[in-house]
Design a protein around this motif. Sequence first.
Motif, PDB file in Angstrom:
ATOM      1  N   ARG A 243       5.409   8.645 -16.978  1.00 20.12           N
ATOM      2  CA  ARG A 243       6.583   7.924 -16.487  1.00 20.12           C
ATOM      3  C   ARG A 243       6.226   6.505 -16.065  1.00 20.12           C
ATOM      4  N   ALA A 244       6.974   5.564 -16.587  1.00 22.45           N
ATOM      5  CA  ALA A 244       6.783   4.151 -16.252  1.00 22.45           C
ATOM      6  C   ALA A 244       7.332   3.872 -14.860  1.00 22.45           C
ATOM      7  N   ILE A 245       6.992   2.726 -14.343  1.00 20.76           N
ATOM      8  CA  ILE A 245       7.503   2.314 -13.037  1.00 20.76           C
ATOM      9  C   ILE A 245       9.005   2.089 -13.118  1.00 20.76           C
ATOM     10  N   ASP A 246       9.700   2.368 -12.024  1.00 14.46           N
ATOM     11  CA  ASP A 246      11.140   2.119 -11.971  1.00 14.46           C
ATOM     12  C   ASP A 246      11.408   0.625 -11.816  1.00 14.46           C
ATOM     13  N   SER A 247      10.616  -0.022 -10.997  1.00 10.09           N
ATOM     14  CA  SER A 247      10.659  -1.475 -10.851  1.00 10.09           C
ATOM     15  C   SER A 247       9.252  -1.914 -10.456  1.00 10.09           C
ATOM     16  N   PRO A 248       8.863  -3.130 -10.837  1.00 10.49           N
ATOM     17  CA  PRO A 248       7.482  -3.575 -10.606  1.00 10.49           C
ATOM     18  C   PRO A 248       7.021  -3.531  -9.152  1.00 10.49           C
ATOM     19  N   ASP A 249       7.953  -3.620  -8.213  1.00  7.01           N
ATOM     20  CA  ASP A 249       7.553  -3.648  -6.808  1.00  7.01           C
ATOM     21  C   ASP A 249       7.633  -2.276  -6.132  1.00  7.01           C
ATOM     22  N   SER A 250       7.822  -1.209  -6.919  1.00  4.17           N
ATOM     23  CA  SER A 250       7.881   0.121  -6.322  1.00  4.17           C
ATOM     24  C   SER A 250       6.750   1.004  -6.855  1.00  4.17           C
ATOM     25  N   LEU A 251       6.391   1.996  -6.054  1.00  3.26           N
ATOM     26  CA  LEU A 251       5.360   2.951  -6.463  1.00  3.26           C
ATOM     27  C   LEU A 251       5.749   3.646  -7.751  1.00  3.26           C
ATOM     28  N   ASN A 252       4.765   3.976  -8.532  1.00  2.84           N
ATOM     29  CA  ASN A 252       5.017   4.786  -9.712  1.00  2.84           C
ATOM     30  C   ASN A 252       5.354   6.193  -9.226  1.00  2.84           C
ATOM     31  N   TRP A 253       6.555   6.668  -9.543  1.00  5.21           N
ATOM     32  CA  TRP A 253       7.020   7.970  -9.086  1.00  5.21           C
ATOM     33  C   TRP A 253       6.061   9.084  -9.486  1.00  5.21           C
ATOM     34  N   ALA A 254       5.559   9.040 -10.715  1.00  7.46           N
ATOM     35  CA  ALA A 254       4.692  10.107 -11.215  1.00  7.46           C
ATOM     36  C   ALA A 254       3.397  10.180 -10.413  1.00  7.46           C
TER      37      ALA A 254
END
Length: 176
Positions: free
Chosen positions: A56-67
């Motif tokens: 899973r890719a990042i949701d937005s560049p400034d947020s943690l990678n959910w996966a």
Amino acid sequence: MKSFFLFVLILISSAAFSQGRIYPLVKDFGGIFDIPYAEEKPDPSLDYNIVIEVERAIDSPDSLNWALNNVARLLNVHVMAGVKPEKLHVVLAIHGGAAYSVMNNEAYKGKYKVNNPNLVLFEELERAGVRMFVCGQSLVARKIDRMKMVPQVKVASSMLTTLTTYQMKGYAVLKF
């Protein structure tokens, strides 16, 4: 007076059902809720061999990678249930859009114009004993410089071979 008692009852009820997240192994990441009434829980007598496909890719560049944060959740929920950290053998096979998360801060900032929010999470996962590999095929396809990666992540020839190798060794396979 009735409304006062109703208010107090609602306040007590909501306090009883609200609880904070806990972080028994991976500090500040992968927060979980204690579920003492759960009937199905991890077995503390088992060794947990788990290989996780992290795509899973990042949701937005400034947020943690959910996966990646979900990997921390997996570790925390097992430890909360009494599994000793030394009985958790977790391997990550990072590929696809998630490969951008492994860039060091300089490379990440060059691409996204923000600091890599996953840096401390990679440190905490390594401290928890997680072995992390990024797919070499994904690095080349996405033009990610292997010399500009976080030091906790090593290069694998591919995600495909990492998953099949660990599956043949008896590891349970998960995908995040």
